[in-house]
Design an enzyme around this catalytic site. Structure first.
Site, PDB file in Angstrom:
ATOM      1  N   GLU A  53     -47.082  -4.126 -14.050  1.00 30.25           N
ATOM      2  CA  GLU A  53     -47.902  -4.641 -12.938  1.00 30.25           C
ATOM      3  C   GLU A  53     -49.287  -4.106 -13.007  1.00 30.25           C
ATOM      4  O   GLU A  53     -49.689  -3.595 -12.153  1.00 30.25           O
ATOM      5  CB  GLU A  53     -47.293  -4.275 -11.705  1.00 30.25           C
ATOM      6  CG  GLU A  53     -46.048  -4.952 -11.353  1.00 30.25           C
ATOM      7  CD  GLU A  53     -45.188  -4.634 -10.039  1.00 30.25           C
ATOM      8  OE1 GLU A  53     -44.699  -5.359  -9.445  1.00 30.25           O
ATOM      9  OE2 GLU A  53     -45.003  -3.279  -9.938  1.00 30.25           O
TER      10      GLU A  53
HETATM   11  C1  TNX Z   1     -41.496  -4.187  -8.970  1.00 31.29           C
HETATM   12  S1  TNX Z   1     -39.840  -3.250 -11.208  1.00 31.29           S
HETATM   13  C2  TNX Z   1     -42.064  -2.869  -9.425  1.00 31.29           C
HETATM   14  C3  TNX Z   1     -41.914  -1.680  -8.565  1.00 31.29           C
HETATM   15  C4  TNX Z   1     -41.557  -1.978  -7.189  1.00 31.29           C
HETATM   16  C5  TNX Z   1     -40.331  -3.096  -7.112  1.00 31.29           C
HETATM   17  C6  TNX Z   1     -39.756  -3.234  -5.757  1.00 31.29           C
HETATM   18  C7  TNX Z   1     -41.333  -2.715 -11.811  1.00 31.29           C
HETATM   19  C8  TNX Z   1     -41.362  -2.239 -12.850  1.00 31.29           C
HETATM   20  N1  TNX Z   1     -42.157  -2.686 -10.765  1.00 31.29           N
HETATM   21  O1  TNX Z   1     -43.139  -1.159  -8.548  1.00 31.29           O
HETATM   22  O2  TNX Z   1     -41.136  -1.022  -6.640  1.00 31.29           O
HETATM   23  O3  TNX Z   1     -40.820  -4.268  -7.911  1.00 31.29           O
HETATM   24  O4  TNX Z   1     -38.712  -4.120  -5.873  1.00 31.29           O
END
Ligand code: TNX
Length: 525
Positions: free
Chosen positions: A333
């Site tokens: 992300e």
């Molecule tokens: C996605 S999973 C994210 C996290 C969040 C999560 C919440 C991932 C690699 N990144 O930053 O906490 O979703 O479900």
């Protein structure tokens, strides 16, 4: 232990615990994850009494396995069995014998780097229990199985006559645990390791850093934990692990054959480091701590030499106190980072890991960046395009599967569930059990799948009781999919076993969600 539970969650939790059977008593063994082969035999059972001794090879690891069984039996039955060295064996008397025998199997071609043969056999007759493995790890797996195999009540306990032959399907079986959004201190992390061992899991991936907090002491930059160890998501706990705490956890886990993988997430999810270290916050974007739940807004500028040096110094310290072969570099992300800088960041992080003797693990987004073939890619987002992941795997990268719709255990069980998130939907027990790893991503070369990790994110999960209710029983489902050969995966059998195993988990102080799928013995509705 439920004293801190108040409000909506508190009344929910009390409802859960009121249904717990106080004294454990069961007639059928509940083995989770199910062994590769397990048949009850016709013969008479082996009676467990406090006069029975557990005989073990003298090395520390085998003795640990024998003591693990003694402790497991003590907590389930109150019987205290002594552990004795092999030289003291009296084979004419009934004994539980742990034996190191045979040759360890060769590692599968694609495996976790610190792979050890975990296979074992257990035979129970009226006169002897024999647990046999080529390695002490195999003996620990046998000890866990025997701890679950005991049936009885009160003072009257036995092992049913049986032969069990067992081996792991995947070599990497883990839980990814976010202690950044909300902190979980050392004693709680040890309990999480205990749960992993109970489920024959062997990886604890710690998400140590994110926008909301920094949870590992770095000696060269004390401000990281002085400032960002004191912050957390709204409603969450702050705090941090000293390096001594972390080393203690790594050693505790290693003794139980659990590999700790530290994650220093870059280039996104980095507000906490930007907030704590002025020199890292080159764009001056983080004067205030961040306590919300948004993602994708922060960036550590690894294209800038001074920032890169800070990051490398951090990786040097983390690597020095990590026993296992891996460092997780995040990469998820990074929405505030243009592609070109993202590629630089992943390259910098992979090289930093390698410079300090570690192999990088990255979230699925890293598959599109410049990459070493040794890097392990952790797939999490079912919405992402899988083509880059598939081609990375075709080039030789190993893949760990964490499909959010199956194994993100921070997701609500159902719409009314008081805890957790729902961005991928609801994840009831069937969603965590009824999936086949080789079928999740079209075109992914099956042999590149090294294992499975469940995910636990703590934006909305702030206490150990809350955490356990999210993990149990779903983590047991994930553990079975990771360990048990597909031919032995069986939903109805699993549900029956969950009803029995929940008594053990709750006796350990770990509250279990009462999934309506499970045939609870003491239905309250
Ligand atoms: C996605 S999973 C994210 C996290 C969040 C999560 C919440 C991932 C690699 N990144 O930053 O906490 O979703 O479900």
């Amino acid at each position: 232990m439920h004293s801190e539970a108040t409000g909506e969650w508190g009344s929910f939790l009390r409802l859960v615990s009121d249904t717990v059977i106080a004294v454990e008593s069961n007639v059928a063994p509940a083995l989770i994850p199910a062994p590769a082969s397990f048949e009850l035999a016709d013969g008479a059972p082996f009676m467990i009494t406090s006069a029975i001794r557990i005989i073990a090879p003298e090395d520390d690891a085998s003795t640990f396995a024998a003591n693990y069984l003694a402790d497991a039996l003590h907590s389930r039955t109150s019987l205290q069995l002594a552990v004795a060295a092999a030289a003291a064996s009296t084979p004419e008397a009934p004994e539980i014998r742990f034996e190191l025998a045979g040759t360890a199997k060769a590692a599968p071609e694609v495996a976790i780097d610190n792979w050890v043969d975990e296979s074992y056999e257990v035979t129970v007759t009226a006169t002897a229990v024999v647990a046999r493995a080529a390695t002490p790890v195999g003996l620990l797996r046998a000890a866990t199985t025997l701890g679950h195999l005991a049936v009885g009540a009160g003072e009257d306990w036995q092992f049913p006559a049986t032969t069990i032959k067992d081996a792991a399907r995947y070599t990497w079986r883990g839980l990814s645990m976010d202690i950044s959004r909300s902190f979980y201190p050392l004693p709680e992390l040890k309990q999480i390791v205990d749960l992993l061992v109970d489920l024959k899991l062997n990886v604890l991936h710690l998400h140590l850093t994110d926008d909301q907090g920094w949870r590992l002491e770095i000696k060269r930059y004390p401000e990281l934990t002085e400032i960002s160890g004191a912050t957390a998501v709204d409603g969450g706990r702050s705090g941090f692990l000293t390096q001594e705490d972390y080393k203690e956890l790594v050693a505790y886990a290693a003794q139980r054959h659990v590999t700790v993988i530290p994650e220093i997430d870059i280039p996104g999810h980095t507000h906490a480091i930007l907030h704590a270290i002025d020199a890292a916050d080159v764009d001056n974007k983080a004067p205030q701590p961040y306590t919300g739940v948004d993602v994708g807004f922060s960036e550590l500028r690894l294209d800038i030499p001074e920032v890169r040096q800070i990051f490398e110094n951090i990786i040097e310290e983390v690597a020095a106190i990590t026993a296992g072969p891996y460092i997780h570099i995040g990469g998820d992300e990074a929405l505030a980072t243009p592609d070109e800088r993202f590629n630089i960041a992943i390259d910098v992080a992979e090289r930093a890991a390698a410079k300090y003797g570690k192999i990088a693990v990255g979230w699925n987004e890293t598959a599109r960046a410049a990459q070493m073939r040794s890097t392990v890619v952790q797939q999490w987002d079912p919405r992402s395009k899988s083509a880059t992941l598939v081609s990375a795997a075709q080039r030789g990268n190993r893949v760990v599967l964490s499909p959010a719709n199956n194994v993100y255990l921070d997701m609500k069980y159902h719409a009314q569930y008081p805890l957790g998130q729902d961005w991928i939907g609801y994840v009831e027990l069937d969603s965590s059990y009824m999936w086949e790893p080789t079928e999740t991503i079209a075109g992914l070369p099956e042999q590149q799948i090294v294992g499975i990790e469940a995910g636990m994110w703590t934006e909305k999960i702030h206490t150990l009781d809350q955490l356990m209710t999210m993990l149990l029983p779903r983590l047991a489902a994930v553990a079975e999919i990771a360990w048990t050969p597909r031919s032995r995966v069986n939903w109805q059998r699993f549900l029956t076993d969950v009803a029995v195993a929940s008594q053990r988990w709750e006796a350990a102080g770990w509250p279990v969600f009462r999934s309506p799928h499970v045939p609870w013995p003491d239905s309250v509705d």
